[in-house]
Design an enzyme around this catalytic site. Sequence first.
Site, mmCIF file in Angstrom:
data_model
loop_
_atom_site.group_PDB
_atom_site.id
_atom_site.type_symbol
_atom_site.label_atom_id
_atom_site.label_comp_id
_atom_site.label_asym_id
_atom_site.label_seq_id
_atom_site.Cartn_x
_atom_site.Cartn_y
_atom_site.Cartn_z
ATOM 1 N N GLY A 1 0.852 -1.183 0.000
ATOM 2 C CA GLY A 1 0.000 0.000 0.000
ATOM 3 C C GLY A 1 0.889 1.236 0.000
ATOM 4 C CG ASN A 2 3.716 2.063 2.239
ATOM 5 O OD1 ASN A 2 3.627 2.438 3.409
ATOM 6 N ND2 ASN A 2 4.202 0.876 1.905
ATOM 7 C CG HIS A 3 -1.179 3.560 -2.512
ATOM 8 N ND1 HIS A 3 -0.508 2.409 -2.798
ATOM 9 C CD2 HIS A 3 -2.487 3.224 -2.468
ATOM 10 C CE1 HIS A 3 -1.354 1.421 -2.931
ATOM 11 N NE2 HIS A 3 -2.562 1.881 -2.732
ATOM 12 C CB SER A 4 -3.980 8.478 -0.346
ATOM 13 O OG SER A 4 -5.253 9.042 -0.451
ATOM 14 N N GLY B 1 -3.149 4.570 3.234
ATOM 15 C CA GLY B 1 -3.251 3.212 3.772
ATOM 16 C C GLY B 1 -1.951 2.430 3.656
#
Length: 133
Positions: A47-50, A95
């Site tokens: 993830g590590n993104h929106s 997230g």
Amino acid sequence: MIGKLINLKIHGDDRGSLIALENSKSFPFEIKRVFYIFGTQEGISRGNHSHYKTKQFLISISGSCKVTLDDGINKKTFNLDKPNLGLLQDPYIWGTMHDFSEDCVLMVLADDLYKEDDYIRDYDKFLEVIKND
Ligand code: T46
């Protein structure tokens, strides 16, 4: 909203268990895409993104993992450790999925097709975008 846990109804009998997911009934959107993550290596986070628009509903259908959601001010970590527990992730929420068990299969239902331009993958840009939203 920084994330909402939804308990899914288990239809169980002496043969075992079954969970059905229905559009707009089990969770508040129409499914356009399903993907799942498995075989995640130890110590790895994903993830590590929106997203700008996409809503997601995450269920660990086998094993467990944790999901940390961040609205730019507050962070909350959810433990997805049951196949009857789903987590809603709204747009403009950063997230990160982590602490995957070896047997984890994380299934994600989304309300849109895969579009790379719907992703914000840089945290500073995310903070900038939500500040101006
Ligand atoms: C999320 C977490 C849980 C596709 O071709 N179609 C898709 O629907 C997706 C989700 C990905 N891809 C391709 C794009 C990349 O080449 O698969 C590769 C890995 O995708 P990504 O780096 O985005 O994977 P994760 O695990 O970091 O994130 C994914 C989702 O993108 C994300 O929305 O919440 O799983």
